[in-house]
Design a protein around this motif. Structure first.
Motif, PDB file in Angstrom:
ATOM      1  N   ILE A   4     -30.854 -33.456 -40.925  1.00  0.00           N
ATOM      2  CA  ILE A   4     -30.079 -33.950 -41.636  1.00  0.00           C
ATOM      3  C   ILE A   4     -28.926 -32.920 -42.288  1.00  0.00           C
ATOM      4  O   ILE A   4     -29.325 -31.922 -42.691  1.00  0.00           O
ATOM      5  CB  ILE A   4     -30.931 -34.461 -42.978  1.00  0.00           C
ATOM      6  CG1 ILE A   4     -31.635 -35.512 -42.651  1.00  0.00           C
ATOM      7  CG2 ILE A   4     -29.901 -34.873 -44.139  1.00  0.00           C
ATOM      8  CD1 ILE A   4     -32.574 -36.283 -43.662  1.00  0.00           C
ATOM      9  N   LEU A  18     -25.490 -37.663 -46.919  1.00  0.00           N
ATOM     10  CA  LEU A  18     -26.545 -36.995 -45.965  1.00  0.00           C
ATOM     11  C   LEU A  18     -25.978 -37.658 -44.384  1.00  0.00           C
ATOM     12  O   LEU A  18     -26.113 -38.928 -44.350  1.00  0.00           O
ATOM     13  CB  LEU A  18     -27.958 -37.481 -46.453  1.00  0.00           C
ATOM     14  CG  LEU A  18     -27.884 -37.099 -47.690  1.00  0.00           C
ATOM     15  CD1 LEU A  18     -29.527 -37.812 -48.229  1.00  0.00           C
ATOM     16  CD2 LEU A  18     -28.103 -35.446 -48.008  1.00  0.00           C
ATOM     17  N   LYS A  60     -26.543 -42.134 -47.395  1.00  0.00           N
ATOM     18  CA  LYS A  60     -27.043 -41.378 -45.961  1.00  0.00           C
ATOM     19  C   LYS A  60     -26.244 -42.028 -44.901  1.00  0.00           C
ATOM     20  O   LYS A  60     -26.060 -43.482 -44.716  1.00  0.00           O
ATOM     21  CB  LYS A  60     -28.469 -41.933 -46.031  1.00  0.00           C
ATOM     22  CG  LYS A  60     -29.121 -41.433 -44.573  1.00  0.00           C
ATOM     23  CD  LYS A  60     -30.778 -41.925 -44.459  1.00  0.00           C
ATOM     24  CE  LYS A  60     -31.237 -41.341 -43.128  1.00  0.00           C
ATOM     25  NZ  LYS A  60     -32.577 -41.834 -42.920  1.00  0.00           N
ATOM     26  N   THR A  64     -25.897 -42.717 -40.858  1.00  0.00           N
ATOM     27  CA  THR A  64     -26.806 -42.571 -39.522  1.00  0.00           C
ATOM     28  C   THR A  64     -25.977 -42.788 -38.327  1.00  0.00           C
ATOM     29  O   THR A  64     -25.346 -43.824 -38.356  1.00  0.00           O
ATOM     30  CB  THR A  64     -28.015 -43.261 -39.313  1.00  0.00           C
ATOM     31  OG1 THR A  64     -28.750 -42.888 -40.768  1.00  0.00           O
ATOM     32  CG2 THR A  64     -29.038 -42.896 -38.278  1.00  0.00           C
ATOM     33  N   THR A  81     -27.027 -37.926 -40.420  1.00  0.00           N
ATOM     34  CA  THR A  81     -27.983 -37.604 -39.134  1.00  0.00           C
ATOM     35  C   THR A  81     -27.855 -38.752 -38.241  1.00  0.00           C
ATOM     36  O   THR A  81     -26.453 -39.423 -38.345  1.00  0.00           O
ATOM     37  CB  THR A  81     -29.613 -38.009 -39.621  1.00  0.00           C
ATOM     38  OG1 THR A  81     -30.470 -37.530 -38.747  1.00  0.00           O
ATOM     39  CG2 THR A  81     -29.835 -39.254 -40.101  1.00  0.00           C
TER      40      THR A  81
END
Length: 293
Positions: free
Chosen positions: A213, A187, A123, A125, A189
């Protein structure tokens, strides 16, 4: 006239003097180190040559017609103003060309969005102005920010020449580390504004949008360090938000991941011990009740 000559001389000197810089330019897409980047490059070159062939054919016919059928050669204009056969031909041929180009392009687009079978999920970010990487199934998380050497060199009055810094503005303190030859699902975001995670050698770029996302995947075939940047105008200091991915052989990646997990556990241990020492409200109440009795 003298001003024109001076301008020509100055322009020639500039071009000759900037030869090494011009030689370093990469005007075409990168082939990259992933199967997706190679397929995208192949599509790009295919469409490019199709366009070249069409342009040569069309402009060739135009130039031939202009040179051959002109008034000075006694050409007489045709009397017709409509040809159904010609309209069918110049409609059907472009449609067939577009369909032929759409088939491989559609296959690649479907493949780009197919994250099934991924072997590692990360993930990502985006923050102003850094990235956070979380290995979803392994309990490892860290931030990646601009390397101190680049950050110092960009400061006005630092006395450091940017060209003396290796990978200026393209180096970070903690790169994303992934295994070679494994399908990595990313992923993406953000927490504040829109960013974009982009690594040219992977052929992939996705926007990092707050509250949403996005996802992409890549499989790097060659070990090494691959660099990119935030490709969205995310505010002041936007240019100081690089992306660095280090691809390691599987054994080296496993060792790195184990070291990260061990360091995380070691960092948690003092906090756990401190929490065990600090008395809770229930414990204090129980002690006071026992003293009162």
């Amino acid at each position: 006239m003298k001003m024109v000559k001076r301008a020509l001389v100055a322009g020639t000197a500039f071009l000759l003097g900037s030869g090494p810089a011009l030689a370093a330019w990469d005007l075409n897409l990168r082939v990259g180190v992933t199967e997706l980047s190679r397929e995208i490059y192949g599509l790009h070159m295919l469409i490019l040559w199709v366009c070249v062939v069409i342009a040569v054919a069309v402009f060739g016919v135009m130039i031939y017609s202009i040179a051959t059928f002109r008034k000075s050669k006694g050409a007489v204009p045709a009397s017709f103003d409509h040809s159904t056969k010609a309209e069918i031909i110049w409609t059907v041929i472009p449609v067939l060309i577009l369909v032929a180009m759409a088939i491989p392009a559609a296959k690649t687009l479907v493949k780009i969005d197919d994250t099934r079978g991924s072997e590692l999920t990360v993930k990502v970010t985006g923050y102003q102005w850094k990235w956070q990487y979380e290995y979803v199934d392994h309990g490892v998380s860290f931030f990646s920010t601009l390397a101190r050497t680049s950050d110092e060199a960009r400061q006005v009055g630092s006395g450091i020449v940017p060209t003396s810094v290796d990978n200026y503005l393209l180096e970070v303190d903690n790169p994303l580390v992934v295994p070679q030859g494994r399908k990595v699902r990313v992923l993406i975001t953000a927490t504040d504004v829109i960013h974009a995670w982009w690594v040219p050698d992977f052929g992939m770029k996705k926007d990092a949008i707050p509250g949403y996302i996005n996802e992409l995947w890549f499989r790097a075939d060659e070990p090494g360090v691959y660099r990119g940047q935030c490709a969205e105008l995310c505010g002041r200091d936007h240019g100081f938000m690089p992306v660095v991915v280090e691809v390691k052989p599987q054994a080296e990646f496993d060792a790195w991941l184990a070291a990260q997990q061990a360091a995380r556990q070691a960092a948690k241990a003092p906090a756990t011990q401190t929490a065990a020492i600090v008395p809770t409200v229930e414990h204090v109440a129980a002690v006071r009740l026992a003293d009162a009795e």
